[in-house]
Scaffold this active site. Structure first.
Site, PDB file in Angstrom:
ATOM      1  N   LYS A 100       0.824  -1.213   0.000  1.00  0.00           N
ATOM      2  CA  LYS A 100       0.000   0.000   0.000  1.00  0.00           C
ATOM      3  C   LYS A 100       0.858   1.263   0.000  1.00  0.00           C
ATOM      4  CE  LYS A 100      -4.311  -2.064   1.455  1.00  0.00           C
ATOM      5  NZ  LYS A 100      -5.335  -2.232   2.504  1.00  0.00           N
TER       6      LYS A 100
ATOM      7  N   ARG B 151      -3.147  -9.959   5.126  1.00  0.00           N
ATOM      8  CA  ARG B 151      -3.544 -10.074   3.714  1.00  0.00           C
ATOM      9  C   ARG B 151      -2.390  -9.537   2.876  1.00  0.00           C
ATOM     10  NH1 ARG B 151      -5.704  -6.822  -0.230  1.00  0.00           N
ATOM     11  NH2 ARG B 151      -7.167  -7.799  -1.689  1.00  0.00           N
TER      12      ARG B 151
HETATM   13  C1  8Y4 Z   1      -0.770  -1.672  -4.276  1.00  0.00           C
HETATM   14  C2  8Y4 Z   1      -1.441  -2.859  -4.250  1.00  0.00           C
HETATM   15  C3  8Y4 Z   1      -1.338  -0.567  -3.651  1.00  0.00           C
HETATM   16  C4  8Y4 Z   1      -2.647  -2.965  -3.608  1.00  0.00           C
HETATM   17  C5  8Y4 Z   1      -2.561  -0.666  -3.020  1.00  0.00           C
HETATM   18  C6  8Y4 Z   1      -3.224  -1.862  -2.999  1.00  0.00           C
HETATM   19  C7  8Y4 Z   1      -7.801  -4.768   2.030  1.00  0.00           C
HETATM   20  C8  8Y4 Z   1      -8.817  -5.601   1.566  1.00  0.00           C
HETATM   21  C9  8Y4 Z   1      -7.940  -4.495  -0.093  1.00  0.00           C
HETATM   22  C10 8Y4 Z   1      -7.531  -4.742   3.433  1.00  0.00           C
HETATM   23  C11 8Y4 Z   1      -9.291  -6.380   3.660  1.00  0.00           C
HETATM   24  C12 8Y4 Z   1      -5.142  -2.957  -1.908  1.00  0.00           C
HETATM   25  C13 8Y4 Z   1      -9.831  -6.074  -0.667  1.00  0.00           C
HETATM   26  C14 8Y4 Z   1      -6.529  -2.595  -1.551  1.00  0.00           C
HETATM   27  N1  8Y4 Z   1      -7.257  -4.088   0.983  1.00  0.00           N
HETATM   28  N2  8Y4 Z   1      -9.553  -6.412   2.347  1.00  0.00           N
HETATM   29  N3  8Y4 Z   1      -8.904  -5.422   0.225  1.00  0.00           N
HETATM   30  N4  8Y4 Z   1      -8.313  -5.579   4.204  1.00  0.00           N
HETATM   31  N5  8Y4 Z   1     -10.007  -7.160   4.493  1.00  0.00           N
HETATM   32  N6  8Y4 Z   1      -4.468  -1.891  -2.396  1.00  0.00           N
HETATM   33  O1  8Y4 Z   1      -6.688  -4.017   3.957  1.00  0.00           O
HETATM   34  O2  8Y4 Z   1      -4.702  -4.057  -1.789  1.00  0.00           O
HETATM   35  S1  8Y4 Z   1      -7.702  -3.932  -1.721  1.00  0.00           S
END
Ligand code: 8Y4
Length: 270
Positions: free
Chosen positions: A214, A249
């Protein structure tokens, strides 16, 4: 640690959006995605989180039929390969189809608050549910996040959603809580949550933390593309482990499992 193995369990991320695989609806894309999910499981993911709707900042909603077309065949393929699957969705119809296809967990970034029948649907499906905090919606959440007391407000939100879920007939034993790193939060908000992560154990439920790749990582440590954020992602997974998280996760399953196993081996006895 709820895993009983001295470290958090690992939820591996499998995005089935068209930019991830050939195409969610076409054969090649499904087979590719199932192979990637099986690989995550072999690499040590305890569950593979299948999502067909991007929840990144500014992302726009995906129609229900499109989300179903993307995730259901992949979940069916993974379930046939005996891979435990969670479904990352906020839509009750997708929850139902996913569990019918073999999903064993629901991961809802709206904490079952998106649709009026989300709570009843999850209750009827009888699988564990991740209740995540978000301020705003994915389209607008990063525009102007604001809290007087971010830790207190996220805790209070999760307490209320736990109560709503229990009132709808979902036993506490099926509920996992998540502060939602990056969802309607500035860097300072994310840092406050991560510094005070132990507070979330007060809720009495298993804690899931999703901080992998993130944008707080480059915000702390300097510019890095998403696939160049492994070091920061591992640091945050270990912080979650230290705080007693039951789940992390993550995108980088092999590296995270290695880090967690080594951490668990050298951690001072309590
Ligand atoms: C690079 C890659 C930058 C990915 C940002 C991201 C969570 C989640 C997501 C979380 C739960 C993400 C579906 C966002 N984050 N579910 N989901 N908890 N329970 N961003 O923190 O990965 S998606």
């Amino acid at each position: 640690m709820a895993s009983g193995r001295g470290r958090p369990r690992v939820m591996g991320v499998l995005n089935v959006t068209p930019d991830s695989f050939s195409d969610g609806g076409r054969w090649a894309g499904v087979e590719e995605a199932v192979k990637a999910g099986v690989a995550l499981h072999r690499a040590g993911a305890d569950v593979v989180d299948v999502g067909g709707e991007s929840t990144r900042p500014g992302a726009r909603p995906v129609p229900e039929e499109e989300e179903l077309r993307r995730v259901v065949p992949v979940i069916r393929g993974l379930a046939q390969a005996r891979v435990p699957v969670s479904v990352d969705t906020m839509k009750p119809a997708v929850m139902r189809a996913a569990v019918r296809a073999g999903a064993v967990m629901i991961n809802d970034v709206t904490a079952l608050g998106f649709a009026s029948d989300s709570l009843a649907t999850a209750a009827a499906l009888g699988v564990p549910v991740v209740l995540m905090h978000m301020q705003g919606t994915p389209a607008t959440m990063q525009q102007a996040p604001h809290y007087a007391d971010v830790v207190g407000e996220v805790l209070e939100f999760l307490r209320r959603r736990l109560a709503a879920a229990e009132a709808a007939g979902i036993p506490r034993a099926r509920l996992i809580v998540d502060p939602g790193i990056g969802f309607g939060k500035t860097l300072d908000h994310n840092l406050a949550i991560l510094r005070h992560l132990e507070r979330f154990l007060e809720l009495g439920q298993p804690l899931l933390v999703g901080a992998s790749r993130k944008s707080l990582i480059p915000a702390i440590a300097g510019p890095a593309a998403p696939d160049a954020r492994l070091g920061g992602s591992l640091a945050l997974a270990l912080r979650a482990a230290e705080a007693g998280a039951a789940w992390v996760r993550v995108h980088d399953v092999v590296e995270t499992v290695q880090a967690l196993d080594v951490w668990a081996a050298v951690r001072p006895a309590r």
